[in-house]
Design a protein around this motif. Structure first.
Motif, PDB file in Angstrom:
ATOM      1  N   ALA A 137       0.816  -1.223   0.000  1.00  0.00           N
ATOM      2  CA  ALA A 137       0.000   0.000   0.000  1.00  0.00           C
ATOM      3  C   ALA A 137       0.846   1.267   0.000  1.00  0.00           C
ATOM      4  O   ALA A 137       0.434   2.301  -0.541  1.00  0.00           O
ATOM      5  CB  ALA A 137      -0.951  -0.008   1.187  1.00  0.00           C
ATOM      6  N   GLY A 138       2.021   1.220   0.632  1.00  0.00           N
ATOM      7  CA  GLY A 138       2.909   2.377   0.627  1.00  0.00           C
ATOM      8  C   GLY A 138       2.510   3.451   1.621  1.00  0.00           C
ATOM      9  O   GLY A 138       1.743   3.223   2.562  1.00  0.00           O
ATOM     10  N   ASP A 139       3.041   4.648   1.405  1.00  0.00           N
ATOM     11  CA  ASP A 139       2.794   5.777   2.311  1.00  0.00           C
ATOM     12  C   ASP A 139       1.407   6.350   2.049  1.00  0.00           C
ATOM     13  O   ASP A 139       1.237   7.355   1.354  1.00  0.00           O
ATOM     14  CB  ASP A 139       3.860   6.865   2.102  1.00  0.00           C
ATOM     15  CG  ASP A 139       5.001   6.774   3.091  1.00  0.00           C
ATOM     16  OD1 ASP A 139       5.088   5.761   3.806  1.00  0.00           O
ATOM     17  OD2 ASP A 139       5.819   7.704   3.135  1.00  0.00           O
ATOM     18  N   THR A 140       0.418   5.719   2.632  1.00  0.00           N
ATOM     19  CA  THR A 140      -0.963   6.152   2.445  1.00  0.00           C
ATOM     20  C   THR A 140      -1.749   5.941   3.725  1.00  0.00           C
ATOM     21  O   THR A 140      -1.432   5.056   4.526  1.00  0.00           O
ATOM     22  CB  THR A 140      -1.641   5.378   1.298  1.00  0.00           C
ATOM     23  OG1 THR A 140      -2.950   5.922   1.047  1.00  0.00           O
ATOM     24  CG2 THR A 140      -1.785   3.896   1.611  1.00  0.00           C
ATOM     25  N   VAL A 141      -2.741   6.769   3.907  1.00  0.00           N
ATOM     26  CA  VAL A 141      -3.754   6.504   4.918  1.00  0.00           C
ATOM     27  C   VAL A 141      -4.787   5.547   4.317  1.00  0.00           C
ATOM     28  O   VAL A 141      -4.775   5.281   3.114  1.00  0.00           O
ATOM     29  CB  VAL A 141      -4.427   7.808   5.393  1.00  0.00           C
ATOM     30  CG1 VAL A 141      -3.435   8.704   6.118  1.00  0.00           C
ATOM     31  CG2 VAL A 141      -5.072   8.548   4.220  1.00  0.00           C
ATOM     32  N   LEU A 142      -5.643   5.021   5.164  1.00  0.00           N
ATOM     33  CA  LEU A 142      -6.730   4.183   4.685  1.00  0.00           C
ATOM     34  C   LEU A 142      -7.847   5.089   4.184  1.00  0.00           C
ATOM     35  O   LEU A 142      -8.442   5.839   4.953  1.00  0.00           O
ATOM     36  CB  LEU A 142      -7.244   3.280   5.813  1.00  0.00           C
ATOM     37  CG  LEU A 142      -8.393   2.335   5.438  1.00  0.00           C
ATOM     38  CD1 LEU A 142      -8.000   1.405   4.313  1.00  0.00           C
ATOM     39  CD2 LEU A 142      -8.849   1.555   6.663  1.00  0.00           C
ATOM     40  N   TYR A 143      -8.095   5.030   2.879  1.00  0.00           N
ATOM     41  CA  TYR A 143      -9.160   5.829   2.273  1.00  0.00           C
ATOM     42  C   TYR A 143      -9.777   5.001   1.154  1.00  0.00           C
ATOM     43  O   TYR A 143      -9.288   3.897   0.847  1.00  0.00           O
ATOM     44  CB  TYR A 143      -8.631   7.186   1.817  1.00  0.00           C
ATOM     45  CG  TYR A 143      -7.815   7.215   0.542  1.00  0.00           C
ATOM     46  CD1 TYR A 143      -8.091   8.153  -0.455  1.00  0.00           C
ATOM     47  CD2 TYR A 143      -6.752   6.336   0.314  1.00  0.00           C
ATOM     48  CE1 TYR A 143      -7.347   8.205  -1.621  1.00  0.00           C
ATOM     49  CE2 TYR A 143      -6.002   6.392  -0.840  1.00  0.00           C
ATOM     50  CZ  TYR A 143      -6.307   7.322  -1.805  1.00  0.00           C
ATOM     51  OH  TYR A 143      -5.580   7.376  -2.963  1.00  0.00           O
ATOM     52  N   PRO A 144     -10.890   5.441   0.539  1.00  0.00           N
ATOM     53  CA  PRO A 144     -11.641   4.544  -0.347  1.00  0.00           C
ATOM     54  C   PRO A 144     -10.851   3.834  -1.432  1.00  0.00           C
ATOM     55  O   PRO A 144     -11.070   2.624  -1.652  1.00  0.00           O
ATOM     56  CB  PRO A 144     -12.733   5.458  -0.910  1.00  0.00           C
ATOM     57  CG  PRO A 144     -13.007   6.405   0.214  1.00  0.00           C
ATOM     58  CD  PRO A 144     -11.653   6.680   0.823  1.00  0.00           C
ATOM     59  N   PRO A 145      -9.912   4.475  -2.161  1.00  0.00           N
ATOM     60  CA  PRO A 145      -9.185   3.715  -3.179  1.00  0.00           C
ATOM     61  C   PRO A 145      -8.396   2.529  -2.622  1.00  0.00           C
ATOM     62  O   PRO A 145      -8.257   1.501  -3.305  1.00  0.00           O
ATOM     63  CB  PRO A 145      -8.265   4.769  -3.802  1.00  0.00           C
ATOM     64  CG  PRO A 145      -9.024   6.047  -3.645  1.00  0.00           C
ATOM     65  CD  PRO A 145      -9.652   5.928  -2.291  1.00  0.00           C
ATOM     66  N   VAL A 146      -7.870   2.636  -1.413  1.00  0.00           N
ATOM     67  CA  VAL A 146      -7.170   1.506  -0.804  1.00  0.00           C
ATOM     68  C   VAL A 146      -8.148   0.385  -0.501  1.00  0.00           C
ATOM     69  O   VAL A 146      -7.904  -0.791  -0.815  1.00  0.00           O
ATOM     70  CB  VAL A 146      -6.414   1.945   0.465  1.00  0.00           C
ATOM     71  CG1 VAL A 146      -5.857   0.736   1.213  1.00  0.00           C
ATOM     72  CG2 VAL A 146      -5.295   2.917   0.112  1.00  0.00           C
ATOM     73  N   THR A 147      -9.274   0.743   0.094  1.00  0.00           N
ATOM     74  CA  THR A 147     -10.309  -0.252   0.374  1.00  0.00           C
ATOM     75  C   THR A 147     -10.770  -0.925  -0.911  1.00  0.00           C
ATOM     76  O   THR A 147     -10.967  -2.149  -0.954  1.00  0.00           O
ATOM     77  CB  THR A 147     -11.492   0.410   1.089  1.00  0.00           C
ATOM     78  OG1 THR A 147     -11.039   0.986   2.320  1.00  0.00           O
ATOM     79  CG2 THR A 147     -12.586  -0.593   1.390  1.00  0.00           C
ATOM     80  N   ASP A 148     -10.917  -0.146  -1.973  1.00  0.00           N
ATOM     81  CA  ASP A 148     -11.375  -0.700  -3.251  1.00  0.00           C
ATOM     82  C   ASP A 148     -10.385  -1.723  -3.800  1.00  0.00           C
ATOM     83  O   ASP A 148     -10.793  -2.770  -4.327  1.00  0.00           O
ATOM     84  CB  ASP A 148     -11.586   0.422  -4.272  1.00  0.00           C
ATOM     85  CG  ASP A 148     -12.762   1.328  -3.932  1.00  0.00           C
ATOM     86  OD1 ASP A 148     -13.578   0.948  -3.067  1.00  0.00           O
ATOM     87  OD2 ASP A 148     -12.849   2.428  -4.525  1.00  0.00           O
ATOM     88  N   VAL A 149      -9.084  -1.434  -3.702  1.00  0.00           N
ATOM     89  CA  VAL A 149      -8.076  -2.384  -4.190  1.00  0.00           C
ATOM     90  C   VAL A 149      -8.144  -3.682  -3.390  1.00  0.00           C
ATOM     91  O   VAL A 149      -8.096  -4.786  -3.956  1.00  0.00           O
ATOM     92  CB  VAL A 149      -6.663  -1.776  -4.112  1.00  0.00           C
ATOM     93  CG1 VAL A 149      -5.604  -2.843  -4.386  1.00  0.00           C
ATOM     94  CG2 VAL A 149      -6.516  -0.640  -5.101  1.00  0.00           C
ATOM     95  N   ILE A 150      -8.252  -3.563  -2.070  1.00  0.00           N
ATOM     96  CA  ILE A 150      -8.320  -4.764  -1.238  1.00  0.00           C
ATOM     97  C   ILE A 150      -9.507  -5.627  -1.646  1.00  0.00           C
ATOM     98  O   ILE A 150      -9.369  -6.844  -1.838  1.00  0.00           O
ATOM     99  CB  ILE A 150      -8.420  -4.375   0.248  1.00  0.00           C
ATOM    100  CG1 ILE A 150      -7.153  -3.651   0.717  1.00  0.00           C
ATOM    101  CG2 ILE A 150      -8.664  -5.618   1.110  1.00  0.00           C
ATOM    102  CD1 ILE A 150      -7.274  -3.015   2.085  1.00  0.00           C
TER     103      ILE A 150
END
Length: 254
Positions: free
Chosen positions: A151-164
């Motif tokens: 995931a890298g240097d990111t907070v948890l936000y919708p695009p991350v959830t979508d990828v998962i």
């Protein structure tokens, strides 16, 4: 596959017969300025020598150009002919440092049997992004190997959830130190890492980017306690020490 956490975000992967280094950060302990006024950075030394880290490396992935992800010491030691994959927009600066094989990851790319897919990240939310700039994560796949979402240097936000949810990765690697910049969260904290474990119910989560920088707000033990309090067992959330090597197979991740 083998995954070795070097320090901070720096990982060394032996994957599908290839050796990949991610976000090399080689600065000696206390050789860089503080981020939060508590201590010079990094807080700890490298657990192994730079020569040993680079031994066998065939590809370097650079997610962004913050000094704790590709610093001057790494730029001096990584061979200039080494293939480097970076986010779009960073290639000119990396080439300007003398590297000759630099490829921006615009969407999907293949390299020696590995398939990389660029993933969006957000290094915080709101006005802090003007200071943090763009970052990327990526998915990594190869025949016979566990699928990885870094995931890298990111907070948890919708695009991350979508990828998962769309990819159901076997292994999901987070940056989980809860770093703050002028009071704004810029990578995942314990709560967001636990939420990732809950969203990615079929994934093995590996928390990294911990106990190396002075703007972090949570350490390994604090994250472990918070996860256990929410019913996330150590078998589902790995929190490796600097230098630790994890040997993982597709079957072992489920």
């Amino acid at each position: 596959m083998k995954l070795q956490l070097i320090r901070n975000a720096t990982l060394k992967l032996d994957y599908a017969g290839r050796t990949v280094l991610i976000d090399p950060y080689f600065a000696p302990k206390h050789s860089q300025p503080s981020f939060a006024g508590r201590s010079p950075n990094p807080l700890v030394e490298l657990p192994v020598s730079i020569d040993k880290i680079l031994d066998g490396v065939e590809l370097v992935i650079v997610s962004h150009l913050h000094e704790d992800h590709f610093d001057e010491v790494a730029m001096e030691h990584v061979p200039k002919h080494m293939p480097i994959i970076c986010q779009p927009g960073d290639e000119a600066e990396i080439r300007g440092a003398g590297f000759t094989e630099v490829s921006p990851l615009t969407d999907m790319a293949t390299w020696e049997g590995l398939t990389l897919t660029r993933r969006e990240g957000s290094h915080g939310l709101g006005p802090v992004l003007e200071e943090m700039g763009s970052v990327m994560g990526f998915s990594l796949e190869a025949a016979g190997e566990p699928s990885i979402y870094w995931a890298g240097d990111t907070v948890l936000y919708p695009p991350v959830t979508d990828v998962i949810r769309a990819t159901s990765p076997d292994i999901l690697i987070t940056h989980s130190c809860g770093a703050l910049w002028n009071g704004d969260l810029i990578v995942m904290n314990a709560e967001e890492t636990i939420a990732v474990c809950e969203i990615a119910a079929s994934s093995l989560v590996i928390a990294t980017h911990m106990e190396a920088l002075d703007h972090a707000t949570i350490g390994r033990e604090g994250l472990r306690r918070a996860a256990e309090a929410r019913g996330i067992p150590a078998s589902r959330l790995l929190i490796p020490a600097d230098g630790e090597v994890l040997v993982l197979t597709r079957s072992a991740t489920h």
